[in-house]
Motif scaffolding. Structure first.
Motif, mmCIF file in Angstrom:
data_model
loop_
_atom_site.group_PDB
_atom_site.id
_atom_site.type_symbol
_atom_site.label_atom_id
_atom_site.label_comp_id
_atom_site.label_asym_id
_atom_site.label_seq_id
_atom_site.Cartn_x
_atom_site.Cartn_y
_atom_site.Cartn_z
ATOM 1 N N ASN A 137 19.338 76.039 22.560
ATOM 2 C CA ASN A 137 18.808 76.294 21.438
ATOM 3 C C ASN A 137 19.508 75.902 20.102
ATOM 4 N N ILE A 138 18.962 74.843 19.422
ATOM 5 C CA ILE A 138 19.730 74.348 18.248
ATOM 6 C C ILE A 138 18.854 74.683 17.035
ATOM 7 N N LEU A 139 19.579 74.985 15.977
ATOM 8 C CA LEU A 139 18.863 75.146 14.592
ATOM 9 C C LEU A 139 19.280 73.994 13.548
ATOM 10 N N PHE A 140 18.228 73.133 13.288
ATOM 11 C CA PHE A 140 18.515 72.252 12.091
ATOM 12 C C PHE A 140 18.209 72.924 10.724
ATOM 13 N N TYR A 141 19.161 72.919 9.760
ATOM 14 C CA TYR A 141 18.836 73.458 8.670
ATOM 15 C C TYR A 141 19.112 72.652 7.430
ATOM 16 N N GLY A 142 18.346 72.827 6.265
ATOM 17 C CA GLY A 142 18.688 71.673 5.178
ATOM 18 C C GLY A 142 17.516 71.924 4.308
ATOM 19 N N PRO A 143 17.581 71.178 2.982
ATOM 20 C CA PRO A 143 16.348 70.824 2.259
ATOM 21 C C PRO A 143 15.356 70.072 2.746
ATOM 22 N N PRO A 144 14.271 70.444 2.243
ATOM 23 C CA PRO A 144 13.069 69.615 2.835
ATOM 24 C C PRO A 144 13.175 68.028 2.658
ATOM 25 N N GLY A 145 12.706 67.271 3.407
ATOM 26 C CA GLY A 145 12.860 65.891 3.380
ATOM 27 C C GLY A 145 14.080 65.173 3.573
ATOM 28 N N THR A 146 15.256 65.774 4.363
ATOM 29 C CA THR A 146 16.438 65.133 4.598
ATOM 30 C C THR A 146 16.487 64.783 6.075
ATOM 31 N N GLY A 147 15.469 64.800 6.742
ATOM 32 C CA GLY A 147 15.434 64.144 8.151
ATOM 33 C C GLY A 147 15.514 64.896 9.463
ATOM 34 N N LYS A 148 15.426 66.280 9.425
ATOM 35 C CA LYS A 148 15.304 67.086 10.350
ATOM 36 C C LYS A 148 14.385 66.770 11.446
ATOM 37 N N THR A 149 13.175 66.420 11.192
ATOM 38 C CA THR A 149 12.022 66.508 11.958
ATOM 39 C C THR A 149 12.415 64.767 12.418
ATOM 40 N N MET A 150 12.737 63.660 11.668
ATOM 41 C CA MET A 150 13.024 62.548 12.123
ATOM 42 C C MET A 150 13.994 62.478 13.113
ATOM 43 N N THR A 151 15.046 63.249 13.020
ATOM 44 C CA THR A 151 16.133 63.395 13.904
ATOM 45 C C THR A 151 15.801 63.695 15.226
ATOM 46 N N ALA A 152 14.910 64.854 15.263
ATOM 47 C CA ALA A 152 14.560 65.423 16.651
ATOM 48 C C ALA A 152 13.799 64.460 17.172
ATOM 49 N N LYS A 153 12.934 63.562 16.451
ATOM 50 C CA LYS A 153 11.872 62.790 17.107
ATOM 51 C C LYS A 153 13.030 61.584 17.660
ATOM 52 N N ALA A 154 13.905 61.208 16.856
ATOM 53 C CA ALA A 154 14.765 59.984 17.490
ATOM 54 C C ALA A 154 15.422 60.528 18.689
ATOM 55 N N LEU A 155 15.884 61.704 18.834
ATOM 56 C CA LEU A 155 16.516 62.196 20.060
ATOM 57 C C LEU A 155 15.617 62.278 21.392
ATOM 58 N N ALA A 156 14.464 62.459 21.096
ATOM 59 C CA ALA A 156 13.315 62.276 22.083
ATOM 60 C C ALA A 156 13.247 61.043 22.309
ATOM 61 N N ASN A 157 13.031 60.010 21.533
ATOM 62 C CA ASN A 157 12.893 58.615 21.785
ATOM 63 C C ASN A 157 13.917 58.029 22.480
ATOM 64 N N GLU A 158 15.283 58.537 22.275
ATOM 65 C CA GLU A 158 16.446 57.684 22.843
ATOM 66 C C GLU A 158 16.669 58.199 24.252
ATOM 67 N N ALA A 159 16.336 59.504 24.351
ATOM 68 C CA ALA A 159 16.455 60.067 25.732
ATOM 69 C C ALA A 159 15.097 59.849 26.774
ATOM 70 N N HIS A 160 14.167 59.204 26.082
ATOM 71 C CA HIS A 160 12.721 58.953 26.923
ATOM 72 C C HIS A 160 12.433 60.041 27.351
ATOM 73 N N VAL A 161 12.081 61.147 26.595
ATOM 74 C CA VAL A 161 11.467 62.650 27.166
ATOM 75 C C VAL A 161 10.357 62.739 25.891
ATOM 76 N N PRO A 162 9.462 63.726 26.381
ATOM 77 C CA PRO A 162 8.496 64.096 25.604
ATOM 78 C C PRO A 162 8.876 65.140 24.442
ATOM 79 N N PHE A 163 8.112 64.897 23.341
ATOM 80 C CA PHE A 163 8.431 65.915 22.255
ATOM 81 C C PHE A 163 7.411 66.549 21.907
ATOM 82 N N LEU A 164 7.421 68.126 22.179
ATOM 83 C CA LEU A 164 6.400 68.790 21.803
ATOM 84 C C LEU A 164 6.601 69.833 20.875
ATOM 85 N N SER A 165 5.751 69.806 19.783
ATOM 86 C CA SER A 165 6.081 70.425 18.597
ATOM 87 C C SER A 165 5.003 71.433 18.162
#
Length: 352
Positions: A137-165
């Motif tokens: 369980n990991i918590l991403f925090y910070g102002p809107p638009g700083t890349g939280k969702t983008m980073t999570a999706k990038a991790l899913a892509n590079e690990a070749h695993v599904p992204f459920l949101s």
């Protein structure tokens, strides 16, 4: 996943489309049990070559009913014994994706956050290696638009695993029990396709400290369902939950304590803003003759999303409307001026 044949597809995500012809006697099928449907789909479409956009037709219980392939990993291959089928949520609250278009290098700046997040990548690649020490369980925090969702999706892509949101705000306002049911449905899907990422966006909408909100029954049930899943009452091997919030200080302490790692995303500095501008203009539809260093200098307080949506896109749209075929420094500066962040106002004095 072990035992897959060469060319065998790993995951297939389906969207129910319906029948080619509408008739009153047609029953619209509903996927009630993912595990049963997965078995049914494999037996029916074994050997079928699939890719994004392909249609698959039922030939057994609901002849001619169509499903569209909305995602798969790898991008194409044939259905085999180890293929796992997922069906998009009928309510659209739960989004299931195979991310292919973003990598960690696409996230400009946020080097500390990306460095810390790499432990998630290693875990998803080899869950057995971590055992009970897994980053669950990991918590991403910070102002809107700083890349939280983008980073999570990038991790899913590079690990070749599904992204459920799921956006947490979509879980509120339904009948009592519906939000909790969807949380359990989300994790049921996750357990089926693990390793995977479960992403809880806008997390503060349901996880605020009780002093900031009046907890209605539906909110309370959603929170209890999330706590049950985060605590791992069910076996969650290979599942990493990432929650994202803009207001970490307002989270309920009992919920915040469930996250073993908190990763901060900061507003970009001048150099990072320049890199965001430069990278975003690489595939721009119009020529750009602009001093990006100057634009970066005057956009202090702008997030990456602000730069893309409110500066670059606004400049492009204005140029197209005016029939111009080049973007200049002044175009970008004019867009900046229109959306400049307002200065913080001093708190109002209370007089008695």
């Amino acid at each position: 996943m072990t035992g897959r044949s060469k060319g065998e597809i790993r995951y297939v995500i389906l969207r129910p489309l319906g029948y080619p012809l509408k008739a009153s006697y047609h029953e619209y099928p509903k996927v009630d049990n993912l595990k049963v449907f997965d078995r049914y789909a494999k037996e029916q479409w074994r050997g079928e070559y699939v890719y994004r956009g392909k249609m698959l037709f039922d030939v057994r219980m609901f002849p001619d009913f169509a499903f569209e392939v909305t995602g798969c990993e790898p991008e194409e291959g044939f259905v085999g014994d180890h293929t796992i089928f997922l069906v998009e949520s009928e309510s659209n609250e739960i989004v299931t994706e195979i991310v292919v278009d973003v990598k960690l290098d696409d996230v400009v700046g946020q080097e500390d956050a990306k460095k810390k997040a790499r432990i998630i990548l290693e875990y998803l690649k080899n869950p057995e290696k971590f055992g009970k020490w897994a980053p669950k369980n990991i918590l991403f925090y910070g102002p809107p638009g700083t890349g939280k969702t983008m980073t999570a999706k990038a991790l899913a892509n590079e690990a070749h695993v599904p992204f459920l949101s799921v956006k947490s705000t979509r879980l509120i306002g339904e009948h009592v029990g519906d939000g909790a049911r969807r949380i359990h449905e989300l994790y049921e899907k996750a357990r089926q396709v693990a390793p995977c990422i479960v992403f809880l966006d806008e997390f503060d909408s349901i996880a605020l400290d009780r002093s900031y909100q009046d907890l209605r029954g539906d909110v309370s049930e959603v929170v209890n369902a999330i706590l049950t899943e985060l605590d791992g009452i069910e076996r969650n091997e290979g599942i990493c939950t990432i929650a994202a919030t803009n207001r970490i200080d307002m989270l309920d302490p009992s919920i915040r304590s469930r996250f073993e790692e908190e990763i901060e995303f900061r507003m970009p500095d001048s150099e990072e803003r320049y890199m965001i501008l430069k990278k975003s203009l690489e595939d721009f539809p119009l020529p750009v003759n602009a001093n990006l260093e100057e634009v970066a200098r005057v956009t202090e307080g702008f997030s990456g999303r602000d730069l893309v949506e409110k500066v670059i896109k606004a400049s492009l749209h204005k140029a197209i409307v005016e029939g111009r075929d080049v973007i200049t420094t002044q175009d970008l500066l004019n867009s900046v001026q229109k959306v400049s962040k307002p200065a913080k106002q001093p708190p109002k004095q209370m007089f008695v």
